[in-house]
Write an enzyme that holds these catalytic residues in place. Structure first.
Site, PDB file in Angstrom:
ATOM      1  N   THR A 200       0.649  -1.227   0.062  1.00 58.19           N
ATOM      2  CA  THR A 200       0.166   0.019   0.035  1.00 58.19           C
ATOM      3  C   THR A 200       0.808   1.380   0.007  1.00 58.19           C
ATOM      4  OG1 THR A 200      -1.626  -1.097   1.266  1.00 58.19           O
ATOM      5  CG2 THR A 200      -1.703   1.283   1.006  1.00 58.19           C
ATOM      6  N   GLY A 205      -4.452   2.542  -2.830  1.00 55.43           N
ATOM      7  CA  GLY A 205      -4.846   1.618  -1.539  1.00 55.43           C
ATOM      8  C   GLY A 205      -5.287   0.373  -2.348  1.00 55.43           C
ATOM      9  N   PHE A 442      -8.536  -3.911   5.667  1.00 56.88           N
ATOM     10  CA  PHE A 442      -7.319  -4.168   5.065  1.00 56.88           C
ATOM     11  C   PHE A 442      -7.255  -5.829   4.368  1.00 56.88           C
ATOM     12  CE2 PHE A 442      -6.671  -6.912   8.585  1.00 56.88           C
ATOM     13  CZ  PHE A 442      -6.230  -6.886   9.570  1.00 56.88           C
ATOM     14  N   GLU A 443      -6.221  -5.854   3.759  1.00 53.89           N
ATOM     15  CA  GLU A 443      -5.951  -7.191   2.851  1.00 53.89           C
ATOM     16  C   GLU A 443      -7.413  -7.227   1.768  1.00 53.89           C
ATOM     17  OE1 GLU A 443      -4.421 -10.715   4.650  1.00 53.89           O
ATOM     18  OE2 GLU A 443      -3.610  -9.624   6.026  1.00 53.89           O
ATOM     19  N   GLN A 543     -22.168  -1.564 -10.116  1.00 52.50           N
ATOM     20  CA  GLN A 543     -21.608  -1.953  -8.610  1.00 52.50           C
ATOM     21  C   GLN A 543     -22.905  -2.231  -7.649  1.00 52.50           C
ATOM     22  OE1 GLN A 543     -18.689   0.456  -6.860  1.00 52.50           O
ATOM     23  NE2 GLN A 543     -17.419   0.505  -8.795  1.00 52.50           N
TER      24      GLN A 543
END
Length: 635
Positions: A200, A205, A442-443, A543
C-alpha cells in the site's frame, strides 16, 4: 496495471460481443484492474478461450450448476499424526495466552511486552507453516487455522503481528521463492527476524496496480535501485526482511512498459527507513509505520516470482492467507459469545435471568449462528487447500468478508447483552470492537472483495455462454451441448426444474433446505445470464446490482457449507450433532430466505430506479461536501 476508463452502467449489448471470458485475477486491484484483465483476455484468439471448468462450488453457482466436490462431504484434511500434533500444540498455546500475554497492557502500552514476544518466538508461533528443515513447525493450512483461532480468541493485536509476519510478510517466499531464496531467508524469519508486506502507498490503496514505487536496473545489471514509500505497513518499523512491490520497466512488443515486480528487501541493504508508529483506533500493540526506500540496492537474485509478475505474486499471497483471518475471527466470536452467555445466565432483571427473555435468546442464537458459519468457512477453505483444491480464491474472499462482518456484529451484540458493563474497559469487549474495525478494511476491503466475488464469477459464467454462442454457429458439431442447454432452460422456464438431487449429500433433517439450495443455484445462473445480456462489458460498472449478487452468493455458499458441516457431525455421531443440525437449519432458513430478493434486485425495474436515485443523492452529497439540505429551521 494501467487503469481502464470506466463507463456508466446501463445500456444493452449483444451478448456475443459483451460477455467476459476469463477469471479475474484482481482483488485489491479492484474494479479497474478487473476490467483491464477482462478486456485483455477478450483480445485472445477464440480457440484459446474455451469455457473454463472448475470444482469450485461458488464459481459454478454463477452458471446455475450445483457442483458439490469442494463442499460435500465436509473436508477431512488431518491425518492421525497431524491431529496428534495439534493436540500437543494447542494446550501450551492456550496456556500462554491465558497466563503470559496481557492484551489490556499491550493495548495500553501500544506495544507487545518483550517477554510475550520472546515467548512467542520460543513457541515457534512466527514460523507455523515453514518446513521443519528450515526452522518452522511445518503445519498444514488446517493446523495453522486451529492455532490462529486460539490467538484470535485472546488478542487480535498480537494476531496481526504474527499474521503480518507469516501470512503475508514472508508468504511470498514460501509460495514463489527459489530454493536459494527459501534456504537463505526462511531460517531467518523463523529465528528472530521480523518480516513485512509492503504494497500500500499514500495514493494507492485498493487500486494496487497504480503504485508509484519504482525499481530500475543498475548499469552493471547486478542490482535494482529501489525508490519510493509505503504506508500503513504492519511490522514496518521492526521488519528486517520485507516483500516489496515496485514498478519496473520491461520490454513488451518492442515498447518499454511498467509492470509490478516483487522483491525481497533487507533493511541491511541500506536506504531503508521507517516513520514513527501510527496512532490507531485498534490493534494498537501491532507496529504500523510508513516505510521509505531511497536508492536501495536490491540484488537481482532477490526478485520474487519473476520480473513483471508482482501483481500475480501479491494477489496469490493475499488469496492464500485469507482463510486465516476467518479462523482468527471465529476465535474472537467464540470468546465474545462465551462472555455474553455467561452474563445472560447469571444477570437477573425483573425477576428473571437475562437468558430467560426470548429477545436475549434470539440474540445469543444469532451470534452462535454467525460464529458457527464463520468457523465452518475457515475450515472448509483450509481443508480444500490441504486436499489439493485449485480454485478456492472466491471462497477465501467470502470467508474474509463474512468473518469480518460477523465478528463486528457478534462483539457488538455481546456488548449490548452486557449493557453498561460491556461499555467498560474492564470487560475487554470495547478493545476487541476497536481491534475488529480494521478487518473490514485491510487485505482487500470488503467492498472490493464483494465486487471481486461477483465479477470473477460472472467472467467464469461468461466463458460458458461464449462457448454456447460458438456452438450455435456450427450446430451440427455441437448438438449435445445445445440440446442439454436447451432442455435445462426449457425446464426452468416452465417451472419443472428442481435442481440437483441433494438427498444423499445431507442429513435427513436438512433435506428441505438442501433442496431449496439446489433450486436457488439454478436461479443464480439465470440471474447472471440476464445481467450479462443487459449490460455486457459494462456490467463491471454496475456496482449496486453486483453487490446484491455478491450478497446472494455469500448467503448461498455459506448455507451449503453449514449444511455439509452439520451433516458430518451427525454422520460421526458427535455430541454436538443435534445443536449443529439446529444451527445449520436456522442459518439456512435466514440466508436462503434473503436470496430471492437479492437476485431480484439485480434486474428489477424498481430496484434500478432506486439505484439511480441513490447514485444521484450520493453525487449531490459529494458535490456539497456533506448533507445538501439545510437544517429545518434554516438557522
Amino acid at each position: 496495471m494501467k487503469s481502464a476508463k470506466l463507463m456508466m452502467c446501463g445500456g444493452r449489448h449483444l451478448a456475443s460481443r459483451a460477455i467476459p471470458a476469463a477469471p479475474l485475477a484482481s482483488t485489491t486491484g479492484g474494479v479497474r484492474g478487473a476490467a483491464t484483465e477482462a478486456r485483455a483476455v477478450e483480445k485472445q484468439p477464440q480457440q484459446q478461450r474455451g469455457a473454463r471448468t472448475s470444482a469450485s462450488f461458488t464459481l459454478n453457482l454463477f452458471r446455475g450448476h450445483f457442483e458439490p466436490a469442494q463442499v460435500f462431504p465436509f473436508p477431512e484434511a488431518l491425518s492421525d499424526d497431524q491431529r496428534q500434533m495439534l493436540q500437543e500444540l494447542v494446550p501450551p498455546v492456550e496456556k500462554f495466552f491465558q497466563e503470559v500475554n496481557d492484551p489490556a497492557k499491550n493495548d495500553h502500552d501500544a506495544q507487545i511486552e518483550e517477554g510475550t514476544l520472546a515467548g512467542l518466538w520460543e513457541l515457534g508461533a512466527f514460523g507455523l507453516q515453514v518446513p521443519a528443515e528450515l526452522g518452522g513447525l511445518g503445519l498444514t493450512n488446517t493446523q495453522y487455522a486451529r492455532l490462529v483461532e486460539v490467538v484470535g480468541a485472546h488478542d487480535l493485536g498480537v494476531g496481526i503481528t504474527l499474521g503480518a509476519h507469516q501470512s503475508i510478510g514472508f508468504k511470498g517466499i514460501l509460495l514463489f521463492g527459489t530454493p536459494q531464496q527459501r534456504s537463505k531467508y526462511l531460517p531467518r524469519v523463523t529465528g528472530g527476524e521480523y518480516a513485512a508486506f509492503c504494497l500500500t502507498e499514500p495514493a494507492s490503496g485498493s487500486d494496487a496496480g497504480s503504485i508509484k514505487t519504482r525499481a530500475v536496473l543498475s548499469p552493471d545489471g547486478k542490482n535494482f535501485i529501489l525508490n519510493g514509500s509505503k504506508i500503513w505497513i504492519s511490522n514496518g518499523g521492526i521488519a528486517e526482511i520485507m516483500t516489496v512491490f515496485a514498478q519496473t520497466p520491461i520490454e513488451k512488443d518492442g515498447k518499454t512498459v511498467d509492470k509490478v515486480t516483487a522483491f525481497i528487501v533487507e533493511r541491511s541493504f541500506g536506504g531503508v527507513s521507517s516513520g514513527p508508529p501510527e496512532n490507531k483506533m485498534g490493534i494498537k500493540c501491532s507496529n504500523t509505520t510508513e516505510v521509505y526506500f531511497e536508492d536501495v540496492p536490491v540484488p537481482v537474485e532477490n526478485v520474487l516470482g519473476g520480473v513483471g509478475n508482482g501483481f500475480k505474486v501479491a494477489m496469490n499471497i493475499l488469496n492464500n492467507g485469507r482463510f486465516g483471518m476467518a479462523a482468527a475471527l471465529a476465535g474472537t466470536q467464540r470468546a465474545a459469545l462465551r462472555q455474553a452467555a455467561e452474563h445472560a445466565a447469571t444477570r437477573v432483571q425483573f425477576g428473571k435471568r437475562l437468558a430467560e427473555f426470548t429477545g436475549v435468546q434470539e440474540k445469543l442464537a444469532r451470534m452462535a449462528m454467525l460464529q458457527y458459519t464463520t468457523e465452518t468457512l475457515a475450515y472448509m477453505v483450509s481443508g480444500n487447500m490441504d486436499t489439493g483444491a485449485q480454485d478456492y480464491h472466491v471462497e477465501a474472499a467470502i470467508s474474509k468478508v463474512f468473518a469480518s462482518d460477523s465478528a463486528w456484529t457478534v462483539v457488538d451484540e455481546a456488548i449490548q447483552i452486557l449493557g453498561g458493563m460491556g461499555f467498560m474497559k474492564a470487560t475487554g469487549l470495547e478493545r476487541v470492537l476497536r481491534d475488529l474495525r480494521i478487518f473490514r478494511i485491510f487485505e482487500g476491503t470488503n467492498d472490493i472483495l464483494r465486487l471481486f466475488v461477483a465479477l470473477t464469477g460472472i467472467q467464469f459464467a461468461g466463458s460458458h455462454l461464449q462457448e454456447l454462442q460458438r456452438a450455435f454457429k456450427n450446430p451440427t458439431a455441437h448438438l449435445g451441448l445445445i440440446f442439454s442447454e436447451a432442455g435445462r432452460r426449457a425446464a426452468g422456464a416452465v417451472g419443472l426444474a428442481r435442481g440437483a438431487d441433494t438427498r444423499a449429500l445431507v442429513h435427513d433433517d436438512l433435506r428441505a433446505p438442501a433442496a431449496e439450495l439446489a433450486r436457488l443455484v439454478m436461479e443464480h445462473g439465470r440471474t447472471v445470464e440476464g445481467l450479462l445480456r443487459k449490460h455486457g462489458r459494462r456490467v463491471v460498472d454496475c456496482q449496486q446490482p453486483l453487490n446484491r449478487l455478491a450478497a446472494a452468493v455469500i448467503d448461498t455458499y455459506t448455507t451449503a457449507a453449514v449444511l455439509s458441516r452439520a451433516t458430518r457431525a451427525a454422520r460421526l455421531g458427535l455430541p454436538s450433532a443435534a445443536q449443529e443440525l439446529r444451527l445449520a437449519a436456522a442459518w439456512a432458513d435466514d440466508a436462503l430466505g434473503r436470496v430471492p430478493a437479492l437476485l431480484a434486485a439485480t434486474r428489477d425495474t424498481r430496484a434500478q430506479e432506486q439505484y439511480d436515485r441513490l447514485s444521484k443523492l450520493g453525487t449531490e452529497v459529494a458535490a456539497n461536501g456533506g448533507q445538501p439540505t439545510p437544517n429545518p429551521l434554516n438557522l
